[in-house]
Design an enzyme around this catalytic site. Structure first.
Site, PDB file in Angstrom:
ATOM      1  N   CYS A 135      30.371   0.663  -2.733  1.00 43.32           N
ATOM      2  CA  CYS A 135      31.092   1.657  -3.244  1.00 43.32           C
ATOM      3  C   CYS A 135      32.253   2.135  -2.579  1.00 43.32           C
ATOM      4  CB  CYS A 135      29.917   2.959  -3.085  1.00 43.32           C
ATOM      5  SG  CYS A 135      30.613   4.222  -4.447  1.00 43.32           S
ATOM      6  N   CYS A 138      32.966   6.366  -2.406  1.00 44.03           N
ATOM      7  CA  CYS A 138      31.304   7.051  -1.684  1.00 44.03           C
ATOM      8  C   CYS A 138      32.590   6.817  -0.098  1.00 44.03           C
ATOM      9  CB  CYS A 138      30.573   6.551  -1.851  1.00 44.03           C
ATOM     10  SG  CYS A 138      30.109   6.548  -2.849  1.00 44.03           S
ATOM     11  N   ASP A 139      32.551   5.647   0.254  1.00 40.42           N
ATOM     12  CA  ASP A 139      33.094   5.314   1.838  1.00 40.42           C
ATOM     13  C   ASP A 139      34.443   5.664   2.059  1.00 40.42           C
ATOM     14  OD1 ASP A 139      30.463   5.293   2.018  1.00 40.42           O
ATOM     15  OD2 ASP A 139      30.740   3.072   1.430  1.00 40.42           O
TER      16      ASP A 139
END
Ligand code: NAP
Length: 310
Positions: A135, A138-139
């Protein structure tokens, strides 16, 4: 009084489920939408959606999804979180089993979407969350100024490579063939970026690192040459698997596990419809998921009306 708890139960709150909910609400049907964790599905992790009509500057996946939810809620759609463990078709209704609860639906719309696939190479699972990610939104920000790798050649790999270039100093894009599968416009954008180094015909044999990702063991599939590529993180975007394990033996699936439907989103079982990425189809996009959701709700409404008029 009807023999079921809800006229329609929708499983999954991505664009297909939310659109089905909007249409069912406007048809004044008592409708529940069930979602495993949070609403939104895969679109929630898309940084910028550029190909959904009506947003010329693009729109974040989160915002688009949130707007769809508000719109459906306005017309009476009920939401609840809960995982459907099994679905049992009956003559009069479908029985949906959740943890500690059973719900009866007059018609069911399955919009349970897809999840990411993994590479299945040594080191990948052990280092997930420690440099291996699926993701980018997300990261991605964790890799400011770092050298990272992206694996894959589809729309997700290309879109997320563009996004990750905002943070990373260098992005190695590793693809197993010598041509990308993703949209041409995305290919052009990726190729124009100096930060991106494309490794054609290359596969990852191992993700290496003691406590966090340190390097990838790469192999050129044409020459057989192997190399060690030091990276701080690797983002894996090698496709999707439908969330249909809970439906095996219930509705007809294609050879890859996607739900087979007709043009009206009807599955092999009367009263059960499917919409969005989980369906066997040519193009998995937000725009096509939205179309599926509208048709599924309309078809379910007609199915219920026919049963009542008997
Ligand atoms: P995808 O289109 O199936 O692409 C998967 C990529 O991973 C392919 O390039 C494939 O290589 C590669 N791959 C598969 N298995 C591999 C393995 N074991 N090792 C190395 N590489 C492997 O998946 P996706 O990119 O996740 O997209 C999924 C769907 O969502 C698509 O329908 C896509 O159009 C849609 N989507 C659209 C957008 C957008 O419109 N902006 C954004 C994201 C996703 P090959 O090419 O050699 O098969």
């Amino acid at each position: 009084m009807s023999a079921w708890d809800y006229d329609i139960i929708i499983v999954g709150a991505g664009p297909a489920g939310l659109t089905a909910g909007l249409y069912a609400g406007r048809a004044r049907l008592k409708t529940l939408l069930l979602e495993k964790l949070i609403h939104g599905g895969q679109v929630m992790t898309t940084d910028l959606v550029e190909n959904y009509p009506g947003f010329p500057e693009g729109i974040s996946g989160f915002e688009l999804s949130d707007r769809m939810r508000q719109q459906a809620e306005r017309f009476g759609l009920e939401f609840r979180s809960g995982e459907v463990l099994s679905l049992e078709p009956g003559n009069d209704h479908q029985l949906l089993r959740l943890e500690g609860e059973e719900l009866k639906a007059g018609a069911t719309i399955i919009a349970s979407g897809v999840r990411h696939r993994s590479l299945g190479v040594p080191g990948e699972e052990a280092l997930t969350g420690k440099g291996v990610s699926y993701c980018a939104t997300c990261d991605g920000a964790l890799y400011r100024g770092e050298t990272i790798a992206v694996v894959g050649g589809g729309d997700t790999a290309l879109t997320d490579t563009l996004f990750l270039c905002r943070f990373a100093e260098k992005v190695h894009l590793i693809h197993r063939r010598d041509a990308f599968r993703g949209e041409k416009i995305l290919q052009e954008q990726v190729k124009a970026l100096e930060k991106v180094q494309i490794h054609w015909d290359t596969v990852v044999d191992e993700v290496q690192g003691q406590h966090a990702v340190e390097a990838l063991a790469l192999r050129n599939v044409k020459t057989g040459e192997t190399t060690r590529l030091p990276v701080a993180g690797v983002f894996i975007f090698v496709g999707i698997t439908p969330n249909t394990v809970w439906l095996k033996g219930r509705v007809e699936l294609d050879e890859w596990g996607f739900i087979s439907t007709d043009a009206e989103m009807a599955t092999s079982i009367p009263g059960i419809f499917a919409a969005g990425d989980v369906r066997s189809k040519l193009l998995r996009q937000i725009s096509t998921a939205v179309g599926d959701g509208a048709i599924a709700a309309y078809a379910a409404e007609h199915y219920l009306a026919q049963r009542h008029s008997r």
